[in-house]
Write an enzyme that holds these catalytic residues in place. Structure first.
Site, short mmCIF file in Angstrom:
data_model
loop_
_atom_site.label_atom_id
_atom_site.label_comp_id
_atom_site.label_asym_id
_atom_site.label_seq_id
_atom_site.Cartn_x
_atom_site.Cartn_y
_atom_site.Cartn_z
N ASP A 265 0.83 -1.20 0.00
CA ASP A 265 0.00 0.00 0.00
C ASP A 265 0.87 1.26 0.00
O ASP A 265 1.87 1.33 0.72
CB ASP A 265 -0.86 -0.03 1.28
CG ASP A 265 -1.87 1.09 1.33
OD1 ASP A 265 -2.76 1.12 0.48
OD2 ASP A 265 -1.75 1.96 2.23
N GLU A 325 1.27 -0.60 -5.14
CA GLU A 325 0.32 0.48 -5.41
C GLU A 325 1.16 1.68 -5.81
O GLU A 325 1.53 2.52 -5.00
CB GLU A 325 -0.54 0.81 -4.19
CG GLU A 325 -1.70 1.70 -4.60
CD GLU A 325 -2.22 2.64 -3.53
OE1 GLU A 325 -3.21 3.34 -3.79
OE2 GLU A 325 -1.62 2.72 -2.44
C1 NOJ Z 1 -4.36 3.12 -0.75
C2 NOJ Z 1 -5.54 2.25 -0.50
O1 NOJ Z 1 -5.87 1.57 -1.69
C3 NOJ Z 1 -6.64 3.17 -0.02
O2 NOJ Z 1 -7.88 2.50 0.01
C4 NOJ Z 1 -6.24 3.71 1.32
O3 NOJ Z 1 -7.21 4.65 1.74
C5 NOJ Z 1 -4.87 4.41 1.25
N1 NOJ Z 1 -3.90 3.68 0.49
C6 NOJ Z 1 -4.30 4.60 2.63
O4 NOJ Z 1 -3.88 3.37 3.16
#
Ligand code: NOJ
Ligand code: CA
Length: 603
Positions: A265, A325
């Site tokens: 993440d 991500e």
């Molecule tokens: C990316 C995640 O996909 C999202 O849903 C989240 O709010 C943020 N990172 C913070 O962790």
């Protein structure tokens, strides 16, 4: 159990899968089935040696294919556990809900599931605020349930990938509770604390991506802590080696429990400028009323790559995959995430592809060419739990189902690893909150009405046309989308022309066609503004993929001689144009509006 039997009956009893050789029997995971997941499983699907007459390029392709890893040929499927299936009828999806429906995923033909966070959490950001990385939130189950889930996955030839929230913890995590207890506490330096610039003045001008300042004053110790996301998500201090050690141990904890990798993440937010330079302000304001800002000093810092290299070393001990991500604005940035020596992320997601919000062959071609030019293994996705559903983004309101098939026809046949989002395979649509009072995602409240938050793309999976779409017997935590009556698993399994049956056929074709797994990508007819076409060729065979992205019928013609295929016909593998013959004349094809054609050619 009842649900398991129900779903099993749907697939087996009703005899829904009519295609020859399709998944009419128990799923037969091929060489990419997970072995004991904590052990390296080696390469998969080793193609036989290239014939001597093949060109150098072909031998190279064959050599590359021979070293393919399991995550290159796999189709990943993202599950948002809160919304997938509710086994105990409290309105919230859970791990047992996933386990009970593993059969569905196996028969659909996915190879790996990525489950978004299910760890103990106050759920401010639906689990992306983790208060314990080595346990399960009771609303989702417990460690024994996870073990069962993992066993069910192995049975169905599916690997399990978890979500690792590295950048921040919950403010209720023991580490942060200790950190905020005193300036001298053991974990103080695990987070980012600074004095304000003056009374009521945060240390600098950085903003949270979810609105408001990125700094919150903690009255007890009279210092500010930094949070790139909500104030309940304090950022960890990755300059402290203890943080790194603790997180690396977290990955080991799960690898030892059979996990096949992590989706990392918010990796671009791991580091901040220690000197806290102010970010440049840009013209205009965002949905939260804050000035627009370039996150120059708190995003994409080069130190990130050291952490990724370290995580990769641990992952390699387990033949695990790291998916990133990785929000980037250009290919060079994305390229960096693979690592200069391909020693960082195996699968950094290309979000630039998801930003092409129109059916434009020209733009898709450009994105694909750019991604291929990075010289690494591409990752394709259409959406996720933070992005409006692809059904709405690409749909024109009239031909959404046909368009959903065109989009699937594209991203599941490109050279690379696709990541599906739950419900995409049945054409789930966004169901945005109608009023501010309905919003659950805090940023939707802050940004209303410009930013309605992310509830719309996170609604319950649509299993049936019955109450609550078969997701739960209780009112679900988010309302089901209106199209559940027509777009649900049970109904679509009975309709040979449904989106679901199309996905199932396509995934079956993909896993049984070496050219779709291993083949080169060659763009065809590149000046055609309506029809996107390309060839995936491998050894003596190739698949021709033709996608009519327009609302009009289109005539197309292909000359594949430059690619070494001097043929005028293709053997039809999959087509949504109903009149398409079994052997199609590729020098003169007529395609229905928003249609998909795939045919095989041989040298
Ligand atoms: C990316 C995640 O996909 C999202 O849903 C989240 O709010 C943020 N990172 C913070 O962790
Ligand atoms: Ca539940």
């Amino acid at each position: 159990m009842r649900k398991l039997i129900f779903v099993w009956l749907l697939f087996v009893g009703v005899g829904i899968y009519p295609q020859a050789g399709a998944q009419s029997e128990a799923p037969t995971p091929q060489s990419n089935a997970p072995a004991a997941q904590s052990k390296p499983s080696g390469t998969q699907s080793k193609p036989s040696a290239a014939k001597s007459k093949t060109s150098a390029a072909q031998s190279k392709a064959a050599a590359a294919a021979a070293t393919r890893r399991w995550w290159q040929n796999a189709v990943f499927y993202e599950i948002y556990p809160r919304s997938f299936a509710d086994s105990n009828n409290d309105g919230i999806g859970d791990l047992n809900g996933i386990t009970l429906n593993m059969d569905y995923l196996g028969r659909l033909g996915v190879d790996a599931i990525w489950i978004t966070p299910f760890f103990p959490s106050p759920q401010v950001d639906v689990g992306y605020d983790v208060s314990d990385y080595e346990n399960i939130d009771p609303i989702y189950g417990n460690l024994a349930d996870f073990e069962q889930l993992n066993q069910a996955a192995q049975r169905d030839g599916i690997r399990v990938v978890l979500d690792l929230v590295l950048n921040h913890t919950s403010d209720q995590h023991q580490w942060f509770l200790d950190a905020r207890s005193s300036r001298n506490s053991k974990h103080r330096d695990w987070y980012i604390w600074r004095d304000g610039k003056g009374p009521k003045q945060p240390p600098n001008n950085w903003l949270s991506i979810f609105g408001g300042p990125a700094w919150t004053l903690d009255p007890k110790t009279n210092q500010y802590y930094y949070h790139f996301f909500y104030p309940q998500q304090p950022d960890l201090n990755w300059r402290n080696p203890a943080v790194k050690d603790a997180m690396f141990d977290v990955t080991r904890f799960w690898y030892e429990r059979g996990v096949a990798g992590f989706r990392l993440d918010a990796v671009d937010a791991l580091f901040e400028d220690p000197k806290l330079h102010d970010n440049p302000i840009l013209p205009g304001k965002n949905a939260y009323g804050d000035p627009n800002m370039e996150d120059q000093y708190n995003r994409n810092l080069p130190e990130i790559h050291g952490v990724l290299k370290g995580l990769r070393k641990v992952a390699d001990e387990y033949d695990a995959v790291l998916i990133g991500e990785t929000w980037t604005t250009n290919i060079d940035q994305l390229k960096k995430y693979y690592g200069d020596d391909k020693d960082e992320l195996q699968l950094p997601m290309d979000f630039m592809f998801t930003m092409v919000n129109k059916l434009s062959p020209t733009e898709f071609r450009q994105q694909i060419a750019a991604l291929n030019s990075a010289g690494s293994w591409p990752v394709y996705l259409l959406g996720n739990h933070d992005i409006e559903r692809s059904y709405n983004r690409y749909g024109d309101g009239k031909h959404n189902d046909a368009i959903a098939k065109v989009m699937a026809g594209m991203y599941l046949t490109l050279r690379g690893t696709p990541i599906m989002y739950y419900g995409e395979e049945i054409g789930m649509e966004n169901n945005d909150p109608k009023t501010k009072a309905d919003v659950k995602d805090p940023k939707g409240k802050l940004g209303w009405p410009q930013d309605k938050g992310r509830d719309g793309e996170r609604t319950p999976m649509q299993w049936t046309d019955k109450v609550n779409a078969g997701f739960s017997k209780t009112r679900p935590w988010l309302p089901v989308a209106a199209n559940y009556r027509t777009h649900n698993v049970a109904s679509e399994l009975k309709d040979p022309n449904s989106i679901l049956i199309f996905y199932q056929k396509l995934l079956t074709l993909r896993r049984s066609t070496p050219a779709l797994l291993e083949g080169d990508y060659v763009a065809l007819n590149e000046s055609d503004p309506n029809v996107m076409s390309y060839l995936r060729s491998y050894k003596d065979k190739a698949v021709l993929i033709v996608l009519n992205m327009s609302a009009e019928p289109q005539k197309v013609s292909f000359n594949l001689a430059p690619q070494g295929f001097s043929v005028s016909e293709a053997k039809t593998l999959l087509s949504t144009t109903r009149t398409m013959p079994v052997t199609a004349k590729i020098t003169e094809m007529t395609l229905e509006p928003f249609s998909v054609y795939m045919g095989e050619v041989s040298r």
